[in-house]
Design a protein around this motif. Structure first.
Motif, short mmCIF file in Angstrom:
data_model
loop_
_atom_site.label_atom_id
_atom_site.label_comp_id
_atom_site.label_asym_id
_atom_site.label_seq_id
_atom_site.Cartn_x
_atom_site.Cartn_y
_atom_site.Cartn_z
N ASN A 82 -1.62 -10.22 7.19
CA ASN A 82 -2.83 -10.23 7.76
C ASN A 82 -3.09 -8.83 8.00
O ASN A 82 -2.40 -8.18 8.99
CB ASN A 82 -2.77 -11.10 8.93
CG ASN A 82 -2.59 -12.47 8.59
OD1 ASN A 82 -3.23 -13.08 7.56
ND2 ASN A 82 -2.06 -13.58 9.57
N GLY A 83 -4.33 -8.37 7.87
CA GLY A 83 -4.80 -7.12 8.30
C GLY A 83 -5.83 -7.14 9.42
O GLY A 83 -5.97 -6.16 10.06
N HIS A 118 -6.38 -12.98 9.47
CA HIS A 118 -6.60 -13.05 8.14
C HIS A 118 -6.12 -11.94 7.34
O HIS A 118 -6.22 -10.71 7.99
CB HIS A 118 -7.79 -13.42 8.03
CG HIS A 118 -8.49 -13.87 6.77
ND1 HIS A 118 -8.75 -13.15 5.54
CD2 HIS A 118 -8.84 -15.34 6.26
CE1 HIS A 118 -8.92 -13.76 4.37
NE2 HIS A 118 -8.94 -15.17 4.99
N PRO A 119 -5.77 -11.67 6.27
CA PRO A 119 -5.89 -10.65 5.33
C PRO A 119 -6.90 -9.56 5.64
O PRO A 119 -6.87 -8.48 5.52
CB PRO A 119 -5.64 -11.08 3.74
CG PRO A 119 -4.92 -12.42 3.94
CD PRO A 119 -5.47 -13.14 5.18
N HIS A 120 -8.15 -10.41 5.53
CA HIS A 120 -9.35 -9.37 5.45
C HIS A 120 -10.22 -9.72 6.67
O HIS A 120 -10.35 -10.89 7.06
CB HIS A 120 -10.31 -9.62 4.25
CG HIS A 120 -9.50 -9.37 3.00
ND1 HIS A 120 -9.24 -8.09 2.60
CD2 HIS A 120 -8.79 -10.00 2.11
CE1 HIS A 120 -8.21 -8.39 1.55
NE2 HIS A 120 -8.09 -9.41 1.22
N ARG A 121 -10.79 -8.61 7.23
CA ARG A 121 -11.76 -8.98 8.50
C ARG A 121 -12.89 -9.67 8.52
O ARG A 121 -13.23 -10.50 9.52
CB ARG A 121 -11.97 -7.57 8.92
CG ARG A 121 -13.03 -6.82 8.25
CD ARG A 121 -13.23 -5.39 9.05
NE ARG A 121 -14.29 -4.70 8.05
CZ ARG A 121 -14.35 -3.89 6.95
NH1 ARG A 121 -13.03 -4.26 6.58
NH2 ARG A 121 -15.18 -3.41 6.41
N ARG A 174 -0.80 -4.07 6.81
CA ARG A 174 -0.31 -5.35 6.02
C ARG A 174 0.54 -5.26 4.94
O ARG A 174 0.50 -3.69 4.58
CB ARG A 174 -1.40 -6.32 5.81
CG ARG A 174 -2.41 -5.97 4.76
CD ARG A 174 -3.61 -6.75 4.98
NE ARG A 174 -4.57 -6.20 3.76
CZ ARG A 174 -4.61 -6.87 2.80
NH1 ARG A 174 -3.93 -7.91 2.43
NH2 ARG A 174 -5.49 -6.35 1.72
N ASN A 183 -1.51 -4.18 -0.26
CA ASN A 183 -3.06 -3.84 -0.52
C ASN A 183 -3.20 -3.28 -2.08
O ASN A 183 -2.50 -2.66 -2.74
CB ASN A 183 -3.31 -2.50 0.34
CG ASN A 183 -4.73 -1.83 0.22
OD1 ASN A 183 -5.59 -2.79 0.30
ND2 ASN A 183 -5.02 -0.63 0.75
N ASP A 184 -4.28 -3.83 -2.57
CA ASP A 184 -4.43 -3.66 -3.99
C ASP A 184 -3.33 -4.10 -4.88
O ASP A 184 -3.14 -3.67 -5.72
CB ASP A 184 -5.00 -2.39 -4.38
CG ASP A 184 -6.44 -2.28 -3.79
OD1 ASP A 184 -7.27 -3.07 -3.82
OD2 ASP A 184 -6.84 -1.02 -3.57
N GLU A 239 -17.20 -1.90 11.12
CA GLU A 239 -18.10 -1.45 9.86
C GLU A 239 -18.41 0.10 10.16
O GLU A 239 -18.28 0.86 9.05
CB GLU A 239 -19.33 -2.35 9.55
CG GLU A 239 -18.92 -3.90 9.52
CD GLU A 239 -17.85 -4.29 8.54
OE1 GLU A 239 -17.82 -3.48 7.27
OE2 GLU A 239 -17.13 -5.33 8.46
N LYS A 281 -15.36 2.22 9.79
CA LYS A 281 -14.72 2.37 8.27
C LYS A 281 -15.70 3.35 7.62
O LYS A 281 -15.29 3.90 6.44
CB LYS A 281 -14.42 1.12 7.87
CG LYS A 281 -13.06 0.29 8.49
CD LYS A 281 -12.91 -1.24 7.80
CE LYS A 281 -11.83 -1.71 8.19
NZ LYS A 281 -10.69 -1.19 7.45
N THR A 303 -11.96 4.49 0.23
CA THR A 303 -12.61 3.35 0.27
C THR A 303 -13.20 2.78 -1.37
O THR A 303 -13.14 1.68 -1.73
CB THR A 303 -14.08 3.23 0.91
OG1 THR A 303 -14.66 4.60 0.66
CG2 THR A 303 -13.72 3.51 2.47
#
Lengths: 147, 80, 147, 80
Positions: A24-25, A97-100, C35, C38-39, C112, C115, C136
């Protein structure tokens, strides 16, 4: 995935730990607390009551829905009953969750559904010593026959 | 037939009771049970169409009841 | 209202405490963690680097914007730099507000914008021992002249 | 005039340097500075229009530079 309705103080940090994991990220913790003003009136505390077996069932259903809809098993929700003072946490929702984006959406889904469906009620205490049950459609000024 | 009826929060305060047994004819609906509740002291304070649950699940007020059902009359919820 | 870029472990529970108050009914804690994937690549850790004075300035600006836009002074953000292992928190955003909708929106706005604007970079370490800066727009496979 | 140029992350790796002074004619723009960077070993790896900041604030690449400015060439950010 876990939900509970309890009569002890909630521990937000413990719930955050419970959902976190290396896949989870993002983790989102929602904490609802008793605040000192509602609808312009000075609140000193809240009594929370529930139709317990149904509240447990509805809350578990909401968490199961969120798990499926947002594709994460890492959701824990606890709601507290009984007398709460100012600043006390009434509900804690932990989602990881893996994604926010999905974490935020799942957290929001759960609190909105909880407020819509879970049979829990609150009776606010005011500085003047009076108490009233609060409904989503405004405070219900029902005169008690039990007093 | 007999059913158990539960009242909560402001509704329990209005009628002065949290739990009672209602005797209803076979085939009675939730509306029939509500009508009986409204004849009790304080029952006039129940809204025209309150939320109800039968055996822990939300139900419509035209739902038929069965002997032994648990009918809950549910004030506007305010959790969170 | 406070923001900081630090080189020590973050303490989410402390930030939650810092924003809570009797006039706030909702607190939202966002925790970003390292985590393991990634990708599609197996990640073992991340080095975070920043253009520190500008990152501090941009982060403070974002928090000030959120404070004004969502009308709450109760916002604290910390971002960590240096080497982070799996599960370590890289960023914590704590927001408290009288009402939950604004608390969620403020939290989301801050992550948001962070990032998008704050000059922080991360170099992922993979199980095969290689390391790559992540952008990104996907991982940038820039061959290092310093190795 | 002389300005300070900062490189970060993948850009610093590409040019093998994190900080350098550039001598530019009066009235030079960020684009002029970038052009000079591209003549250095590894400079060809800079993208056509990188993000830049002058004195800690994001700027356009056609912005004019002044003596003593700190120009930062900023790779895609990846905080959070």
């Amino acid at each position: 995935m876990r939900s509970a309705i309890v009569s002890r103080p909630l521990d937000p940090a413990a719930l955050l730990d419970e959902v976190s994991g290396i896949s989870n990220g993002a983790s989102i913790l929602f904490v609802g607390t008793v605040r000192n003003i509602n609808d312009g009136r000075d609140v000193t505390g809240i009594d929370y009551a529930a139709y317990l077996p149904m509240a447990e069932r509805e809350l578990a259903a909401i968490v199961a829905e969120a798990t499926e809809r947002f594709r994460t098993p890492d959701i824990v929700v606890e709601h507290r009953l009984g007398h709460l003072a100012l600043l006390d946490a009434s509900v804690v929702i932990a989602v990881a969750h893996p994604h926010r984006a999905a974490a935020y959406d799942a957290s929001r889904y759960i609190i909105e559904e909880l407020k819509r469906r879970v049979p829990i009620w609150k009776r606010e205490e005011y500085v003047d010593g009076t108490r009233e049950w609060v409904g989503t459609a405004g405070t219900q000024k029902v005169e008690s026959r039990r007093q | 037939m007999t059913i158990t009826t539960l009242l909560f929060a402001s509704y329990a305060d209005a009628l002065g009771i949290e739990s009672l047994r209602l005797d209803l004819p076979e085939g009675a609906t939730v509306d029939d049970a509500l009508e009986q509740l409204r004849t009790m002291p304080g029952g006039e304070r129940l809204p025209p169409a309150p939320l109800v649950a039968i055996n822990l699940a939300y139900a419509r007020t035209d739902s038929r009841l069965s002997a032994g059902d648990e009918l809950a009359v549910i004030p506007p919820v305010a959790g969170g």
